[in-house]
Scaffold this motif. Structure first.
Motif, PDB file in Angstrom:
ATOM      1  N   LEU A  38       1.023  -0.613   0.573  1.00  0.00           N
ATOM      2  CA  LEU A  38       0.200  -0.168  -0.035  1.00  0.00           C
ATOM      3  C   LEU A  38       0.796   1.200  -0.005  1.00  0.00           C
ATOM      4  O   LEU A  38       2.337   1.112   0.931  1.00  0.00           O
ATOM      5  N   PHE A  39       1.096   1.827  -0.659  1.00  0.00           N
ATOM      6  CA  PHE A  39       1.499   3.224  -0.722  1.00  0.00           C
ATOM      7  C   PHE A  39       0.176   4.579  -0.515  1.00  0.00           C
ATOM      8  O   PHE A  39      -0.468   3.895  -1.028  1.00  0.00           O
ATOM      9  N   VAL A  40       0.776   5.118   0.335  1.00  0.00           N
ATOM     10  CA  VAL A  40       0.147   5.525   1.262  1.00  0.00           C
ATOM     11  C   VAL A  40       0.955   7.452   0.982  1.00  0.00           C
ATOM     12  O   VAL A  40       2.018   7.659   0.992  1.00  0.00           O
ATOM     13  N   LYS A  41       0.104   8.482   0.565  1.00  0.00           N
ATOM     14  CA  LYS A  41       0.060  10.125   0.034  1.00  0.00           C
ATOM     15  C   LYS A  41       0.913  10.579   1.219  1.00  0.00           C
ATOM     16  O   LYS A  41       0.135  10.473   2.128  1.00  0.00           O
ATOM     17  N   ASN A  42       2.234  10.690   0.859  1.00  0.00           N
ATOM     18  CA  ASN A  42       2.806  11.491   1.928  1.00  0.00           C
ATOM     19  C   ASN A  42       1.718  12.427   2.929  1.00  0.00           C
ATOM     20  O   ASN A  42       1.455  13.290   2.049  1.00  0.00           O
ATOM     21  N   GLY A  43       1.944  12.662   3.985  1.00  0.00           N
ATOM     22  CA  GLY A  43       1.506  13.986   5.274  1.00  0.00           C
ATOM     23  C   GLY A  43       0.439  13.286   4.919  1.00  0.00           C
ATOM     24  O   GLY A  43      -0.470  13.591   6.205  1.00  0.00           O
ATOM     25  N   THR A  44      -0.381  11.672   4.249  1.00  0.00           N
ATOM     26  CA  THR A  44      -1.541  11.595   5.514  1.00  0.00           C
ATOM     27  C   THR A  44      -0.668  10.492   7.211  1.00  0.00           C
ATOM     28  O   THR A  44       0.016  10.012   6.886  1.00  0.00           O
ATOM     29  N   VAL A  45      -1.991  11.042   7.710  1.00  0.00           N
ATOM     30  CA  VAL A  45      -2.169  10.604   9.414  1.00  0.00           C
ATOM     31  C   VAL A  45      -2.547   8.534   9.084  1.00  0.00           C
ATOM     32  O   VAL A  45      -3.545   9.213   9.417  1.00  0.00           O
ATOM     33  N   TYR A  46      -1.702   7.913   9.325  1.00  0.00           N
ATOM     34  CA  TYR A  46      -2.198   6.557   9.978  1.00  0.00           C
ATOM     35  C   TYR A  46      -1.612   6.231  10.901  1.00  0.00           C
ATOM     36  O   TYR A  46      -0.827   6.486  10.923  1.00  0.00           O
ATOM     37  N   ASN A  47      -2.169   5.261  10.841  1.00  0.00           N
ATOM     38  CA  ASN A  47      -2.173   4.097  11.541  1.00  0.00           C
ATOM     39  C   ASN A  47      -2.064   2.197  11.521  1.00  0.00           C
ATOM     40  O   ASN A  47      -2.879   2.312  10.495  1.00  0.00           O
ATOM     41  N   VAL A  48      -0.665   1.619  10.707  1.00  0.00           N
ATOM     42  CA  VAL A  48      -1.154  -0.239  10.804  1.00  0.00           C
ATOM     43  C   VAL A  48      -2.028  -0.160  11.662  1.00  0.00           C
ATOM     44  O   VAL A  48      -1.508  -0.418  12.877  1.00  0.00           O
ATOM     45  N   ARG A  49      -3.033  -1.573  10.984  1.00  0.00           N
ATOM     46  CA  ARG A  49      -3.602  -2.469  12.066  1.00  0.00           C
ATOM     47  C   ARG A  49      -2.907  -3.680  11.737  1.00  0.00           C
ATOM     48  O   ARG A  49      -3.378  -4.356  10.715  1.00  0.00           O
ATOM     49  N   LYS A  50      -2.892  -3.680  13.899  1.00  0.00           N
ATOM     50  CA  LYS A  50      -1.828  -5.032  14.163  1.00  0.00           C
ATOM     51  C   LYS A  50      -2.784  -6.086  13.965  1.00  0.00           C
ATOM     52  O   LYS A  50      -2.263  -6.681  14.324  1.00  0.00           O
ATOM     53  N   ASP A  51      -4.020  -6.036  14.628  1.00  0.00           N
ATOM     54  CA  ASP A  51      -5.072  -6.578  14.540  1.00  0.00           C
ATOM     55  C   ASP A  51      -5.539  -7.469  13.937  1.00  0.00           C
ATOM     56  O   ASP A  51      -6.498  -8.192  13.599  1.00  0.00           O
ATOM     57  N   ILE A  52      -5.040  -6.973  12.304  1.00  0.00           N
ATOM     58  CA  ILE A  52      -5.850  -7.419  10.917  1.00  0.00           C
ATOM     59  C   ILE A  52      -5.288  -7.999  10.258  1.00  0.00           C
ATOM     60  O   ILE A  52      -3.856  -7.759   9.555  1.00  0.00           O
ATOM     61  N   VAL A  53      -4.259  -9.188  10.640  1.00  0.00           N
ATOM     62  CA  VAL A  53      -3.442 -10.276  10.059  1.00  0.00           C
ATOM     63  C   VAL A  53      -3.901 -11.616   9.551  1.00  0.00           C
ATOM     64  O   VAL A  53      -4.991 -12.113   9.698  1.00  0.00           O
ATOM     65  N   CYS A  54      -3.261 -11.864   8.538  1.00  0.00           N
ATOM     66  CA  CYS A  54      -3.389 -13.611   8.219  1.00  0.00           C
ATOM     67  C   CYS A  54      -2.820 -13.659   8.387  1.00  0.00           C
ATOM     68  O   CYS A  54      -1.308 -13.666   8.494  1.00  0.00           O
ATOM     69  N   ASN A 105     -15.389 -11.163   7.249  1.00  0.00           N
ATOM     70  CA  ASN A 105     -16.422 -11.297   8.182  1.00  0.00           C
ATOM     71  C   ASN A 105     -15.582 -10.879   9.275  1.00  0.00           C
ATOM     72  O   ASN A 105     -16.320  -9.372   9.453  1.00  0.00           O
ATOM     73  N   ASP A 106     -14.717 -10.905   9.805  1.00  0.00           N
ATOM     74  CA  ASP A 106     -14.223 -10.697  10.935  1.00  0.00           C
ATOM     75  C   ASP A 106     -13.643  -9.151  10.635  1.00  0.00           C
ATOM     76  O   ASP A 106     -13.416  -8.560  11.247  1.00  0.00           O
ATOM     77  N   ILE A 107     -12.943  -9.042   9.086  1.00  0.00           N
ATOM     78  CA  ILE A 107     -12.603  -7.723   9.386  1.00  0.00           C
ATOM     79  C   ILE A 107     -13.374  -6.575   9.317  1.00  0.00           C
ATOM     80  O   ILE A 107     -13.571  -5.392  10.120  1.00  0.00           O
ATOM     81  N   VAL A 108     -14.685  -7.075   8.448  1.00  0.00           N
ATOM     82  CA  VAL A 108     -15.653  -5.714   8.402  1.00  0.00           C
ATOM     83  C   VAL A 108     -16.141  -5.205   9.760  1.00  0.00           C
ATOM     84  O   VAL A 108     -16.381  -4.224  10.827  1.00  0.00           O
ATOM     85  N   ARG A 109     -16.237  -6.633  10.530  1.00  0.00           N
ATOM     86  CA  ARG A 109     -16.434  -6.884  12.211  1.00  0.00           C
ATOM     87  C   ARG A 109     -15.269  -5.627  12.748  1.00  0.00           C
ATOM     88  O   ARG A 109     -16.101  -4.769  13.459  1.00  0.00           O
ATOM     89  N   LYS A 110     -13.958  -5.787  12.871  1.00  0.00           N
ATOM     90  CA  LYS A 110     -13.447  -4.937  13.629  1.00  0.00           C
ATOM     91  C   LYS A 110     -13.093  -3.049  12.511  1.00  0.00           C
ATOM     92  O   LYS A 110     -12.642  -2.370  13.346  1.00  0.00           O
TER      93      LYS A 110
END
Length: 176
Positions: free
Chosen positions: A111-127, A171-176
């Motif tokens: 995932l390429f995220v545009k610079n300046g975007t404030v974000y956090n990686v979702r470590k609770d959603i993993v395969c 479905n678990d991802i959608v719930r999170k």
């Protein structure tokens, strides 16, 4: 459009059966894309299935340069990269995040995220590679221009993997 009946979730393989409705996004060639203003929202995302980022990164980069739009997110599936050694794939104005296949060959997402975007990686959603899901995914939470929290991500499911397990995971991802 002819709709098929499926006997089970195993018969519904998104890689083989694509549903297209009148509410779907239009498919535009680059010239059509540039001549229209298709963005009526403040968020835009582009997806590529790279089938090897190393092999096709230059073509992807050149294609993006033909479009007169700077996307907020550029999602890549089938990166076919792993953590070592990572070739520095860079797009001007973006930060690259990636989740690689931990077993075998192929797969992986970025995932390429545009610079300046404030974000956090979702470590609770993993395969997890020790299940029948057989996918890679990467999700982030980000704050939009209205200070509203949103989630965006990219998932790649290995063809032929267990669809029931994948949909349970989805479905678990959608719930999170």
């Amino acid at each position: 459009l002819q709709l098929q009946r499926f006997q089970s979730l195993e018969d519904l393989d998104p890689g083989l059966h694509v549903f297209n409705s009148s509410s779907s996004c239009p498919c535009l060639l680059p010239l059509e894309f540039n001549s229209q203003s298709p963005f009526d929202s403040n968020l835009s995302m582009f997806h590529f299935n790279a089938r090897s980022l190393q092999k096709n990164f230059e073509n992807i980069s050149q294609f993006l340069s033909t479009l007169h739009h700077s996307f907020d997110f550029i999602a890549i599936s089938e990166t076919w990269i792993n953590a070592s050694p990572l070739i520095p794939f860079s797009l001007d104005g973006y930060t690259m995040l990636h989740a690689d296949r931990s077993y075998g060959r192929g797969g992986g997402v970025a995932l390429f995220v545009k610079n300046g975007t404030v974000y956090n990686v979702r470590k609770d959603i993993v395969c997890s590679s020790d299940t029948d899901i057989n996918c890679e995914c990467l999700f982030i939470d980000f704050v939009d221009q209205f200070q509203k929290k949103n989630t965006v991500g990219v998932i790649y499911r290995k063809p032929g993997s267990n669809m029931t397990h994948f949909f349970e995971f989805y479905n678990d991802i959608v719930r999170k």
